[in-house]
Design an enzyme around this catalytic site. Structure first.
Site, PDB file in Angstrom:
ATOM      1  N   TRP A 120      -4.038  -2.037 -14.632  1.00 10.70           N
ATOM      2  CA  TRP A 120      -4.837  -1.472 -13.549  1.00 10.70           C
ATOM      3  C   TRP A 120      -5.958  -0.588 -14.117  1.00 10.70           C
ATOM      4  O   TRP A 120      -5.733   0.236 -15.003  1.00 10.70           O
ATOM      5  CB  TRP A 120      -3.945  -0.645 -12.606  1.00 10.70           C
ATOM      6  CG  TRP A 120      -4.752   0.057 -11.556  1.00 10.70           C
ATOM      7  CD1 TRP A 120      -5.313  -0.511 -10.447  1.00 10.70           C
ATOM      8  CD2 TRP A 120      -5.123   1.434 -11.542  1.00 10.70           C
ATOM      9  NE1 TRP A 120      -6.019   0.434  -9.736  1.00 10.70           N
ATOM     10  CE2 TRP A 120      -5.921   1.645 -10.388  1.00 10.70           C
ATOM     11  CE3 TRP A 120      -4.886   2.513 -12.384  1.00 10.70           C
ATOM     12  CZ2 TRP A 120      -6.465   2.880 -10.057  1.00 10.70           C
ATOM     13  CZ3 TRP A 120      -5.427   3.752 -12.056  1.00 10.70           C
ATOM     14  CH2 TRP A 120      -6.200   3.920 -10.893  1.00 10.70           C
TER      15      TRP A 120
ATOM     16  N   ASP B 139     -13.061   0.809   4.789  1.00  8.56           N
ATOM     17  CA  ASP B 139     -11.943   0.437   3.909  1.00  8.56           C
ATOM     18  C   ASP B 139     -10.628   0.836   4.586  1.00  8.56           C
ATOM     19  O   ASP B 139     -10.553   1.012   5.808  1.00  8.56           O
ATOM     20  CB  ASP B 139     -12.141   1.105   2.533  1.00  8.56           C
ATOM     21  CG  ASP B 139     -11.510   0.333   1.384  1.00  8.56           C
ATOM     22  OD1 ASP B 139     -10.286   0.404   1.243  1.00  8.56           O
ATOM     23  OD2 ASP B 139     -12.238  -0.340   0.627  1.00  8.56           O
ATOM     24  N   ASP B 140      -9.593   1.017   3.815  1.00  9.37           N
ATOM     25  CA  ASP B 140      -8.240   1.321   4.297  1.00  9.37           C
ATOM     26  C   ASP B 140      -8.231   2.529   5.246  1.00  9.37           C
ATOM     27  O   ASP B 140      -9.089   3.402   5.157  1.00  9.37           O
ATOM     28  CB  ASP B 140      -7.394   1.648   3.054  1.00  9.37           C
ATOM     29  CG  ASP B 140      -5.910   1.491   3.294  1.00  9.37           C
ATOM     30  OD1 ASP B 140      -5.518   1.327   4.457  1.00  9.37           O
ATOM     31  OD2 ASP B 140      -5.152   1.542   2.306  1.00  9.37           O
TER      32      ASP B 140
ATOM     33  N   ARG C 122       3.641   0.747  -4.422  1.00  3.77           N
ATOM     34  CA  ARG C 122       2.837   1.506  -3.459  1.00  3.77           C
ATOM     35  C   ARG C 122       3.559   1.565  -2.102  1.00  3.77           C
ATOM     36  O   ARG C 122       2.945   1.380  -1.062  1.00  3.77           O
ATOM     37  CB  ARG C 122       1.457   0.883  -3.306  1.00  3.77           C
ATOM     38  CG  ARG C 122       0.376   1.888  -2.942  1.00  3.77           C
ATOM     39  CD  ARG C 122      -0.904   1.204  -2.480  1.00  3.77           C
ATOM     40  NE  ARG C 122      -1.973   2.164  -2.345  1.00  3.77           N
ATOM     41  CZ  ARG C 122      -3.082   1.958  -1.658  1.00  3.77           C
ATOM     42  NH1 ARG C 122      -3.290   0.819  -1.041  1.00  3.77           N
ATOM     43  NH2 ARG C 122      -4.006   2.866  -1.579  1.00  3.77           N
TER      44      ARG C 122
ATOM     45  N   LYS D 229     -13.014  -7.286   3.066  1.00  2.00           N
ATOM     46  CA  LYS D 229     -12.422  -6.992   1.754  1.00  2.00           C
ATOM     47  C   LYS D 229     -10.936  -7.307   1.870  1.00  2.00           C
ATOM     48  O   LYS D 229     -10.217  -6.655   2.626  1.00  2.00           O
ATOM     49  CB  LYS D 229     -12.642  -5.523   1.395  1.00  2.00           C
ATOM     50  CG  LYS D 229     -12.099  -5.132   0.022  1.00  2.00           C
ATOM     51  CD  LYS D 229     -12.557  -3.728  -0.321  1.00  2.00           C
ATOM     52  CE  LYS D 229     -11.920  -3.187  -1.572  1.00  2.00           C
ATOM     53  NZ  LYS D 229     -12.268  -1.768  -1.781  1.00  2.00           N
TER      54      LYS D 229
ATOM     55  N   ASP E 158      -7.559  -7.212   0.391  1.00  2.00           N
ATOM     56  CA  ASP E 158      -6.871  -6.476  -0.670  1.00  2.00           C
ATOM     57  C   ASP E 158      -5.443  -7.001  -0.850  1.00  2.00           C
ATOM     58  O   ASP E 158      -4.892  -7.714   0.015  1.00  2.00           O
ATOM     59  CB  ASP E 158      -6.860  -4.983  -0.297  1.00  2.00           C
ATOM     60  CG  ASP E 158      -6.805  -4.067  -1.512  1.00  2.00           C
ATOM     61  OD1 ASP E 158      -6.506  -4.558  -2.608  1.00  2.00           O
ATOM     62  OD2 ASP E 158      -7.052  -2.855  -1.347  1.00  2.00           O
ATOM     63  N   MET E 159      -4.800  -6.623  -1.940  1.00  2.00           N
ATOM     64  CA  MET E 159      -3.420  -7.047  -2.230  1.00  2.00           C
ATOM     65  C   MET E 159      -2.920  -6.133  -3.342  1.00  2.00           C
ATOM     66  O   MET E 159      -3.364  -6.254  -4.466  1.00  2.00           O
ATOM     67  CB  MET E 159      -3.438  -8.515  -2.683  1.00  2.00           C
ATOM     68  CG  MET E 159      -2.126  -9.234  -2.670  1.00  2.00           C
ATOM     69  SD  MET E 159      -1.026  -8.803  -4.001  1.00  2.00           S
ATOM     70  CE  MET E 159      -2.031  -9.080  -5.439  1.00  2.00           C
ATOM     71  N   ASN E 160      -2.024  -5.202  -2.981  1.00  2.00           N
ATOM     72  CA  ASN E 160      -1.764  -4.097  -3.905  1.00  2.00           C
ATOM     73  C   ASN E 160      -0.388  -4.037  -4.555  1.00  2.00           C
ATOM     74  O   ASN E 160       0.014  -2.974  -5.037  1.00  2.00           O
ATOM     75  CB  ASN E 160      -2.043  -2.765  -3.196  1.00  2.00           C
ATOM     76  CG  ASN E 160      -3.534  -2.521  -3.059  1.00  2.00           C
ATOM     77  OD1 ASN E 160      -4.245  -2.451  -4.050  1.00  2.00           O
ATOM     78  ND2 ASN E 160      -4.018  -2.431  -1.835  1.00  2.00           N
TER      79      ASN E 160
ATOM     80  N   CYS F 225      -9.785  -8.770  -3.534  1.00  2.00           N
ATOM     81  CA  CYS F 225      -9.458  -7.528  -4.231  1.00  2.00           C
ATOM     82  C   CYS F 225      -7.951  -7.472  -4.403  1.00  2.00           C
ATOM     83  O   CYS F 225      -7.205  -7.911  -3.531  1.00  2.00           O
ATOM     84  CB  CYS F 225      -9.939  -6.338  -3.399  1.00  2.00           C
ATOM     85  SG  CYS F 225      -9.382  -4.744  -4.009  1.00  2.00           S
TER      86      CYS F 225
ATOM     87  N   ASP G 269     -10.759  -1.215 -10.025  1.00  2.00           N
ATOM     88  CA  ASP G 269     -10.914   0.096  -9.380  1.00  2.00           C
ATOM     89  C   ASP G 269     -11.651   1.068 -10.284  1.00  2.00           C
ATOM     90  O   ASP G 269     -12.026   2.160  -9.849  1.00  2.00           O
ATOM     91  CB  ASP G 269      -9.534   0.684  -9.034  1.00  2.00           C
ATOM     92  CG  ASP G 269      -9.013   0.161  -7.695  1.00  2.00           C
ATOM     93  OD1 ASP G 269      -9.781  -0.499  -6.978  1.00  2.00           O
ATOM     94  OD2 ASP G 269      -7.831   0.418  -7.385  1.00  2.00           O
TER      95      ASP G 269
HETATM   96  C1  DGJ Z   1      -7.061  -0.801  -3.677  1.00  2.00           C
HETATM   97  C2  DGJ Z   1      -8.498  -1.196  -3.815  1.00  2.00           C
HETATM   98  O1  DGJ Z   1      -8.744  -1.651  -5.112  1.00  2.00           O
HETATM   99  C3  DGJ Z   1      -9.388  -0.030  -3.430  1.00  2.00           C
HETATM  100  O2  DGJ Z   1     -10.722  -0.372  -3.624  1.00  2.00           O
HETATM  101  C4  DGJ Z   1      -9.117   0.344  -2.013  1.00  2.00           C
HETATM  102  O3  DGJ Z   1      -9.513  -0.676  -1.152  1.00  2.00           O
HETATM  103  C5  DGJ Z   1      -7.650   0.662  -1.826  1.00  2.00           C
HETATM  104  N1  DGJ Z   1      -6.791  -0.388  -2.323  1.00  2.00           N
HETATM  105  C6  DGJ Z   1      -7.322   0.908  -0.395  1.00  2.00           C
HETATM  106  O4  DGJ Z   1      -5.984   1.120  -0.188  1.00  2.00           O
END
Ligand code: DGJ
Length: 744
Positions: free
Chosen positions: A201, A368-369, A445, A478, A480-482, A528, A550
Site C-alpha cells: 500500500w 468521495d467516501d 478496514r 470512483k 473503490d475496493m479496500n 481504485c 494513495d
Molecule cells: C481508499 C482510496 O484509495 C482513497 O482514495 C479514498 O477513496 C478512500 N479509500 C475512501 O475510503
C-alpha cells in the site's frame, strides 16, 4: 514455405505455424508425434528455412524419452502447452485429475483454423481484435477425453501476441482442473534477467530486477485481487538490457484476481514462462461437455530495450484494451473531497468545495467516501447505498444538480464489492459475505467482501449503481475496493466447489462492471483499490483510468509513476495535488513539486481543504490552467523514462504530433558541489529544431538526441532561478523543473 502475407498467419504443409507482422514472429510446429513444439518468439522471420526441423534430439544421460521415442526428451523440448508426467518434469501449463484418478495426460494436435475476427472470451475481458488474425489450434487426449483449444492473435500494428486456452471435458465423467494456465512460452537456453513490479500500500510499482537463476521464480497473488504485492506483469530480457537496447519479452495477464507468472530454468538452461490463474488453492470441477476458459495472456516483444517494450504496451492498451470512447479523450481536472474533508462531507461542504473549484478553474467535483447512510467513519455502512439524509437532506441528486448548475461535472465514490457488518444489508443478508462455516472471519478496514460468485449479489449491486447513474447526473464513478480476501468460500456452492470461488467471484465482478459500464458508456469510471491494489489490464478493459496509489507525496509518486509506466500509459493514470505535511509519509513539499510530478498522469486534480486551496490560490490556478492546456497531450502523448538514479529522475512526454516535448526533472536530496548533469532526449525528429521555451534557445533534434542538453543545476549557494530560464533548480531538497521544448 512462403513468408506470411499481410494475412499475418501462415501455416505450412508440414504444419509450421508462423504468426508474423513486419517486426515480430511467433512460430511453432507440430512434431511428428503430434506435440505442439515452440520454435521462436522474437524478431520477424519471413523465410521458412529451417523452421520445420524441430528441436535437437540427441543422447543425454539419465533423461526420460517420451513414449520411448529415441532421444525425444520433453524435459528439454520447447512446447506450447506442456503437461506434467510424461517425461517433462517442469511446471505444466495444464494439470488435470482425470476420471481415472491420475494426472497423466497427453495433448496431441488435431486441427486448426485461422480467422480474421477475434472471438470474445466468455465473461472475461479480452483485447479487441482489428487488423489482426486469430489462430485456433485444437489438441486432444483420446484417453482422458480432454480437448484443449489454444487461441493466438497477432496484430499488424502492435508487436503483440495474445493467448488463451479453452479446456473441454469430452468424457462422460467429471474431471478436476488443478492448473489451467493461459499461456506458456518456452525460450532457448540463454542468460536472462527479469523485471517485475512489486510493492505494498502506498508504495506500489517498485521495480525489481534480478538475474534468472536455475529453479523457479514466481510472482503471484492468492489474495483474491491481482494485488499491489506483485502486478500481473513480468519482463524477461537478455542480460544487460537497458531502456534503449536489448531483447525483451513482456508478459501480462488480463485478469484482476489470483494469478501466477513463473519463470523456470532447468538443468539444460531452458527457460519457461507460464502465466495464468494461480494454481495454488485453485480447483475447478469440469462436468462432461463443460468448457473452462482461461483469462487472456498478452506477450509483447521488443528488440530495442525496455523503452520500446513500454511503447508497445502503451499503444496496445490505448488501442485494444481500455474503453475506446475515452482512450483519446482529455480528462477533466477535478477536486476530490477525500483529503479535503474525509468523512466530514455534507451538502454545504460539497457546495463550498464546488464554489472553490469553479473559482480555480477546476472542471469536476468528486464526492468521495462518507456520503451514504450512517457512514461517518470506516467502521460501518458499506452495502447500504442510499444517501445519508442527515448530510444531504435533499438527496445526492439535488447536491449533484446544484454542483452541475455551477458548470462543473459531478463524480461519486462507491465501494460496491464490500459490506460492513454494521449495515442494514448485513442484517438482511448475512449469507452474502465471502465466508467459510464455523470460522471467525478476518477483517480488513473493518469490512468484508460480498460474494460476487452469487448472481443475486451481482444483481443487487447493479440495481444500486443503476439507481444513481440513471439520474443522468453522474459523470464519473470512483470504484473503490479496500480489502483482499480471506476465509474464502460461498454459501451458495457445495463443498466440492469451494476452491472455485475466487475465479467465480471474478466472473461475477466482470459481469457487473461489464453490464454497468456498457449501459453508461459516457460515464468515466476510475478503478481504485486502496490505490493500486488491483491495477491491471483486466479492469482497465472496463474502466479507462485507475487511482494508481494513495501515495500523493511527489517523492513517493516518482517511483510509482516510473514503475507503472513499464506497462501502463499515462492515459490510464490518475493523480492529485494533496495536502502537506503529506498524509501518507509526512513529507512537506512545494505546490510546484506536487504539480510537476502530478503533471505526468492524464487525470489530474486536487484534494485540498478550502483553507489550503485559499492559501495557495495563485499557484493552484496556475497548476489547473497548465493541466487543462496540456490535457490532450497527456492522453495521446508518448512517455519515456529518461533517467532514474533514485535521487534524480527525468521523464519525457512527446505530444502526439511531436510538436511539444515536456521534460520533467526531479531532484530528491540536495548536496554541495554536484556534478553538472546533461541528458539526451529520445524519439525526436533529428532534422527538426526545437526551442526550449524558458531559455529561448534552439536545439537541433539530432543534438538533443546525441549530445543532450544541460539539465538545471542544483546549488544551494546560488540564488534560485528567479528569471525562470531553467538553468538552475531551486535550492534545497525535493525540487523539480518542468521544461517545454517546442518544435520550430
Ligand atoms: C481508499 C482510496 O484509495 C482513497 O482514495 C479514498 O477513496 C478512500 N479509500 C475512501 O475510503
Amino acid at each position: 514455405m512462403k513468408a506470411p502475407d499481410n494475412g499475418l498467419i501462415h501455416v505450412s504443409e508440414d504444419r509450421v505455424f508462423n504468426l508474423s507482422n513486419q517486426r515480430i514472429s511467433y512460430i511453432f510446429r507440430v512434431s511428428p508425434e503430434g506435440i505442439l513444439e515452440h520454435v521462436h518468439f522474437g524478431g520477424a522471420i519471413a523465410s521458412g528455412h529451417g523452421l520445420s526441423a524441430g528441436p535437437r534430439r540427441e543422447f543425454r544421460g539419465a533423461v526420460l524419452e517420451f513414449q520411448g521415442i529415441k532421444h525425444y526428451q520433453l524435459d528439454d523440448t520447447p512446447q506450447e502447452y506442456p503437461l506434467f508426467g510424461t517425461s517433462d518434469s517442469r511446471q505444466p501449463a495444464l494439470h488435470v485429475l482425470n476420471s481415472a484418478g491420475n494426472t497423466v495426460n497427453t495433448l496431441l494436435y488435431k486441427s486448426h483454423e485461422v480467422s480474421s475476427t477475434k472471438p470474445k472470451l466468455p465473461n472475461l475481458p479480452n483485447a479487441r481484435g482489428g487488423n489482426s488474425r486469430t489462430l485456433k489450434v485444437r489438441l486432444e487426449d483420446a484417453v482422458s477425453r480432454l480437448e484443449v483449444t489454444l487461441s493466438y492473435t497477432i496484430y499488424e500494428h502492435h508487436n503483440v501476441v495474445t493467448r488463451s486456452a479453452e479446456i473441454r471435458n469430452a468424457g462422460t465423467e467429471a474431471v478436476r482442473l488443478d492448473s489451467a494456465m493461459s499461456s506458456c512460452v518456452d525460450l532457448p537456453q540463454g542468460e536472462y534477467e527479469l523485471l517485475h513490479l512489486r510493492g505494498s500500500w502506498s508504495r506500489e510499482f517498485e521495480v525489481e530486477r534480478v538475474g534468472v537463476p536455475q529453479g523457479r521464480f514466481v510472482i503471484e497473488s492468492a489474495r483474491g485481487t491481482s494485488s499491489n504485492a506483485h502486478n500481473p506483469f513480468l519482463a524477461l530480457m537478455s542480460k544487460g538490457t537497458e531502456e534503449q537496447h536489448g531483447d525483451v519479452i513482456g508478459t501480462a495477464l488480463m485478469y484482476s484476481g489470483n494469478f501466477a507468472i513463473a519463470v523456470e530454468k532447468n538443468e539444460f538452461e531452458s527457460v519457461r514462462i507460464t502465466v495464468g490463474i494461480n494454481p495454488f488453492n485453485f480447483q475447478w470441477r469440469l462436468e462432461p461437455s463443460e468448457i473452462f476458459s482461461t483469462p487472456e495472456a498478452v506477450h509483447v516483444f521488443s528488440n530495442q530495450g525496455l523503452d520500446a517494450m513500454s511503447q508497445t504496451w502503451h499503444g496496445f492498451v490505448n488501442d485494444k484494451v481500455s474503453p475506446p470512447q475515452f482512450s483519446s479523450k482529455a480528462r477533466p481536472t477535478y477536486l476530490n473531497s477525500w483529503e479535503a474533508a474525509y468523512f466530514n462531507v455534507n451538502h454545504d461542504v460539497v457546495l463550498g468545495l464546488a464554489d472553490k473549484a469553479k473559482a480555480l478553474g477546476v472542471e469536476m467535483l468528486v464526492l468521495d467516501d462518507g456520503w451514504f447512510m450512517g457512514r461517518n467513519n470506516d467502521t460501518s455502512s458499506l452495502g447500504d447505498w442510499q444517501t445519508d439524509v442527515g448530510k444531504f437532506p435533499q438527496g445526492i441528486e439535488e447536491t449533484a444538480r446544484q454542483v452541475k448548475a455551477k458548470g462543473l461535472k459531478f463524480g461519486l465514490w462507491f465501494e460496491p464489492e464490500m459490506i460492513s457488518k454494521a449495515s442494514q444489508l448485513y442484517t438482511a443478508h448475512p449469507e452474502w459475505l465471502i465466508q467459510v462455516p464455523d470460522r471467525v472471519l478476518s477483517t480488513g478496514r473493518y469490512q468484508h467482501t460480498l460474494d460476487l460468485s452469487r448472481q443475486d449479489v451481482v444483481d443487487y449491486l447493479f440495481e444500486c449503481l443503476d439507481s444513481f447513474l440513471s439520474t443522468g447526473l453522474i459523470d464519473y464513478i470512483k470504484w473503490d475496493m479496500n480489502r483482499v480476501m480471506s476465509e474464502v468460500g460461498s454459501t451458495a456452492l457445495p463443498a466440492s466447489r469451494q476452491l472455485e470461488v475466487p475465479h467465480r467471484y471474478m466472473l461475477g465482478l466482470y459481469r457487473l462492471v461489464g453490464k454497468i459500464t456498457s449501459k453508461y458508456p459516457n460515464v468515466l469510471f476510475e478503478n481504485c483499490a486502496s490505490g493500486g491494489n488491483r491495477f491491471d489490464l483486466g479492469l482497465l478493459h472496463f474502466m479507462s483510468q485507475g487511482w494508481v496509489s494513495d501515495m500523493c507525496d511527489p517523492i513517493g509518486r516518482l517511483s510509482i509513476i516510473s514503475g507503472a509506466s513499464y506497462l501502463f500509459p499515462l492515459s490510464t493514470l490518475a493523480s492529485y495535488i494533496g495536502p502537506v505535511p503529506n498524509h501518507q509519509n509526512g513529507r512537506v513539499s512545494s505546490v510546484k513539486m506536487r504539480k510537476e510530478v502530478g503533471f505526468f498522469a492524464a487525470a489530474r486534480g486536487l484534494s485540498l481543504s478550502e483553507a489550503d486551496l485559499e492559501s495557495a490560490q495563485e499557484e493552484i490556478i496556475d497548476a489547473i490552467s497548465l493541466y487543462k492546456a496540456t490535457a490532450q497531450d497527456l492522453v495521446e502523448g508518448r512517455f519515456h523514462r529518461i533517467k532514474n538514479t533514485g535521487n534524480e529522475v527525468c521523464w519525457q512526454l512527446n505530444s502526439k504530433c511531436g510538436g511539444r516535448v515536456y521534460v520533467g526533472y526531479y531532484h530528491v536530496l540536495s548536496a554541495p558541489n554536484l556534478p553538472f548533469r546533461r541528458t539526451k532526449l529520445v524519439n525526436l525528429d533529428a532534422s527538426a529544431s526545437y526551442r526550449l521555451q524558458c531559455r529561448n534557445t534552439n536545439f537541433g533534434g539530432d543534438a538533443l538526441m546525441n549530445l543532450g542538453f544541460d539539465l538545471p543545476y542544483i546549488d544551494a549557494m546560488q540564488e534560485p532561478d528567479d528569471n525562470g530560464d531553467g538553468h538552475r533548480m531551486d535550492p534545497g531538497d525535493f525540487v523539480s523543473r518542468l521544461l517545454l521544448f517546442k518544435r520550430n
